[in-house]
Scaffold this motif. Sequence first.
Motif, PDB file in Angstrom:
ATOM      1  N   ARG A  10      84.723 -11.237  12.656  1.00  0.00           N
ATOM      2  CA  ARG A  10      83.521 -11.115  13.485  1.00  0.00           C
ATOM      3  C   ARG A  10      83.850 -10.243  14.682  1.00  0.00           C
ATOM      4  O   ARG A  10      85.006 -10.153  15.100  1.00  0.00           O
ATOM      5  CB  ARG A  10      83.089 -12.495  13.983  1.00  0.00           C
ATOM      6  CG  ARG A  10      82.470 -13.374  12.903  1.00  0.00           C
ATOM      7  CD  ARG A  10      81.611 -14.457  13.521  1.00  0.00           C
ATOM      8  NE  ARG A  10      82.376 -15.461  14.231  1.00  0.00           N
ATOM      9  CZ  ARG A  10      82.665 -16.676  13.740  1.00  0.00           C
ATOM     10  NH1 ARG A  10      82.262 -17.005  12.545  1.00  0.00           N
ATOM     11  NH2 ARG A  10      83.370 -17.532  14.445  1.00  0.00           N
ATOM     12  N   ARG A  11      82.832  -9.655  15.214  1.00  0.00           N
ATOM     13  CA  ARG A  11      82.968  -8.861  16.427  1.00  0.00           C
ATOM     14  C   ARG A  11      83.857  -7.635  16.224  1.00  0.00           C
ATOM     15  O   ARG A  11      84.523  -7.170  17.157  1.00  0.00           O
ATOM     16  CB  ARG A  11      83.507  -9.711  17.586  1.00  0.00           C
ATOM     17  CG  ARG A  11      83.128  -9.130  18.940  1.00  0.00           C
ATOM     18  CD  ARG A  11      83.553 -10.030  20.067  1.00  0.00           C
ATOM     19  NE  ARG A  11      82.413 -10.678  20.648  1.00  0.00           N
ATOM     20  CZ  ARG A  11      82.328 -11.971  20.901  1.00  0.00           C
ATOM     21  NH1 ARG A  11      83.324 -12.759  20.610  1.00  0.00           N
ATOM     22  NH2 ARG A  11      81.246 -12.464  21.445  1.00  0.00           N
ATOM     23  N   SER A  36      80.599  -6.522  22.054  1.00  0.00           N
ATOM     24  CA  SER A  36      81.962  -6.177  21.649  1.00  0.00           C
ATOM     25  C   SER A  36      82.919  -6.837  22.625  1.00  0.00           C
ATOM     26  O   SER A  36      82.525  -7.243  23.727  1.00  0.00           O
ATOM     27  CB  SER A  36      82.159  -4.661  21.684  1.00  0.00           C
ATOM     28  OG  SER A  36      82.212  -4.214  23.021  1.00  0.00           O
ATOM     29  N   ASN A  71      77.540 -13.419  21.379  1.00  0.00           N
ATOM     30  CA  ASN A  71      78.192 -13.148  20.093  1.00  0.00           C
ATOM     31  C   ASN A  71      78.034 -11.708  19.659  1.00  0.00           C
ATOM     32  O   ASN A  71      78.824 -11.192  18.870  1.00  0.00           O
ATOM     33  CB  ASN A  71      77.603 -14.026  18.986  1.00  0.00           C
ATOM     34  CG  ASN A  71      78.209 -15.420  18.984  1.00  0.00           C
ATOM     35  OD1 ASN A  71      79.228 -15.654  19.631  1.00  0.00           O
ATOM     36  ND2 ASN A  71      77.594 -16.329  18.276  1.00  0.00           N
ATOM     37  N   GLN A 126      83.929 -18.181  22.077  1.00  0.00           N
ATOM     38  CA  GLN A 126      83.678 -16.761  21.838  1.00  0.00           C
ATOM     39  C   GLN A 126      84.875 -16.077  21.194  1.00  0.00           C
ATOM     40  O   GLN A 126      84.782 -14.926  20.771  1.00  0.00           O
ATOM     41  CB  GLN A 126      83.349 -16.048  23.164  1.00  0.00           C
ATOM     42  CG  GLN A 126      81.981 -16.390  23.740  1.00  0.00           C
ATOM     43  CD  GLN A 126      80.849 -15.876  22.867  1.00  0.00           C
ATOM     44  OE1 GLN A 126      80.967 -14.835  22.216  1.00  0.00           O
ATOM     45  NE2 GLN A 126      79.762 -16.617  22.828  1.00  0.00           N
TER      46      GLN A 126
END
Lengths: 207, 597
Positions: B115-116, B296, B293, B319
């Motif tokens: 993710r991210r 970046s 979320n 996070q």
Amino acid sequence: MRTCERLVKEGRFVPSNPVGILTTSYCELLQNKVPLLGSSTACIVVLDRSSHRLHTANLGDSGFLVVRGGEVVHRSDEQQHYFNTPFQLSIAPPEAEGVVLSDSPDAADSTSFDVQLGDIILTATDGLFDNMPDYMILQELKKLKNSNYESIQRTARSIAEQAHELAYDPNYMSPFAQFACDNGLNVRGGKPDDITVLLSIVAEYTD
Amino acid sequence: MSPVFPMLTVLTMFYYMCLRRRARTATRGDMMNSHRTIVSNSRTSPLNAEVVQYAKEVVDFSSHYGSENSMSYTMWNLAGVPNVFPSSGDFTQTAVFRTYGTWWDQCPSASLPFRRTPSSFQSQDYVELTFEQQVYPTAVHVLETYHPGAVIRILACSANPYSPNPPAEVRWEILWSERPTKVNASQARQFKPCIKQINFPTNLIRLEVNSSLLDYYTELDAVVLHGTKDKPLLSLKTALVDMNDLEDDDYEEKDGCEMDALNKKFSSAALGDGPHNGYFDKLPYELIQLILNHLSLPDLCRLAQTCRLLHQHCCDPLQYIHLNLQPYWARLDDTSLEFLQARCVLVQWLNLSWTGNRGFISVSGFSRFLKVCGSELVRLELSCSHFLNDTCLEVISEMCPNLQDLNLSSCDKLPPQAFGHIAKLCSLKRLVLYRTKVEIEDYDVIASMIGAKCKNLRTLDLWRCKNITENGIAELASGCVLLEELDLGWCPTLQSSTGCFARLARQLPNLQKLFLTANRSVCDTDIEELASNCIRLQQLDILGTRMVSPASLRKLLESCKDLSLLDVSFCSQIDNKAVLELNASFPKVFIKKSFTQ
């Protein structure tokens, strides 16, 4: 041999270990995606300029001669399993594995010795040695007066051409025919074959 | 100070970030080209002649197709003069990466993305090359000889690898970057992207590639660096705002940036005790977390410095459950890790691939981070992390008891004894040791153990296992009946005549991927056994065998309805005509037939 050339050009070798060049090259051939097939003898001669030594590796019945003062001072030995069957590197089709001769590169003979200015190094395939005895080769080499490129090229050419002529002479008692007779085969004449001759002279290093 | 003021400033900051983002997505190519025109007129003068160099050495890379001590299809071929260019084709003397296309993403062994991960980070592989002389680069040309188009980023480093003194500062600057684009030809080309001017000389260039759009392996022959020994005069002028705007977002510092001035204002402002964050105080905690979320990682760090509430949100360990630091490899160092530490106590997936090299991360820095953040770690990506040593693996084994997924690919500096520590990780489900120096004497023993102890194994990669024989395969196949993916490419000691492939097919009905690349003994019988038994087969590579006919392939294609990749390169019985005929009958299958000339 092209693989050997690549190895050498890229510096991936040890001058005093020409068998290593053979082994590494052979392994590289197996890394080719293209399924290669075939077999070959091999002869590698390395001149180390700093130590003035010649390092050689020979597998099979091609080979080299080192001529000094009109005489052969070093030569390679023929490696044969039996008559007309030299040691050879090979990659066989998978169906034929185990049935076909495949010698390991480290079965190659290796020698090292000093060389002097003026030494002539001749490497050739069995096409030459089977058709021309030493004295004939030496006769040709005597005609080599100087070490410029043109003279050497001319001499190499004349040796190869002479061997080629003799190969097709049906009455000539070639070294091959002599060897055959020694092995119980009653034959005469030359031995038609591919003939490759490489000629070098140890000379002063100039840029 | 009115309560509205901090709120307005926060809003302005959001707006500012959006504006910057919009400016950056403007066509980079166009901007670059216009600058090149300005510069090129006076780029070289007689006093500042251009130097043209081929690469001297390949010093680091993430993967290659060839074998470690070989000259064939290995990354080292990228150094020196070209051997093949301008010819096109599949040649041994080129540099080839390990994968292409999306085939590996479609395998059972494919990893889920973090993710991210910023969408601007698309690099899959890299190679670093040195040149003899440091120059101010004016051009970087890449000679591609097969399926071009993989290069997506070119970077220059300020450090001189040949300097006896360690560099004071190591900076990486992007010279050129673009999204992966499809190149339709498979022919050779000289790739000449327009590069940006930089204000330091370099002799260390890095290429990053993405092969996902390629139809087959890309092959690179050489890299040419054009540059000037002295700084080009015009570069002083062109170091303008424009160039800075083009700098990739992801390379800016996370813990300090142009926001510094504003941050100082906030830290000194009397923010008081009561909530005065306007509507943010009314939003539920989880909703703000959800909004965050989408940011970046650098933006998350910047946002943390805007106000106390957002600081609390941005530092919330929730996070940082997935932490992908690979896109920031050029800047990530011990300080960054220390800065992030406090927020990452709950991290489960950590990607440190490509990071920490050239002294950026130390063993102690890494160990400290893991001591704080290792307890919940489930997945750890450490591909090409050359700072790793025996101690690091010991720390991993002690601090990460829940680790299930460990990737150490290309960590070729790890000594063999370091791998012993992995034995302490009892929950491991995925382990990648590609191009590591782990000592394996006898692959048959390994295969036998795997067959005995890993009954639930789904995927196994034994690519280039030099001495595995039919005995190992037999024990593997009888023990690991759930196997879905098996790579036996370039294993020369396997002979079809022993029946090992036929047995394998019969014992592994769940096989989806089978690579028998360059096994010259694969024959029609093997293909027929696969057709009868492995109907779930999706990917098959039988490159280089002379013993397989189009007829048996037809049977395979008829039986295995899910087959999508069939590599018959250098199979002498399968000529182009046969491929066309098979494709006509089975249009959904990608039949690959590589060629040398």
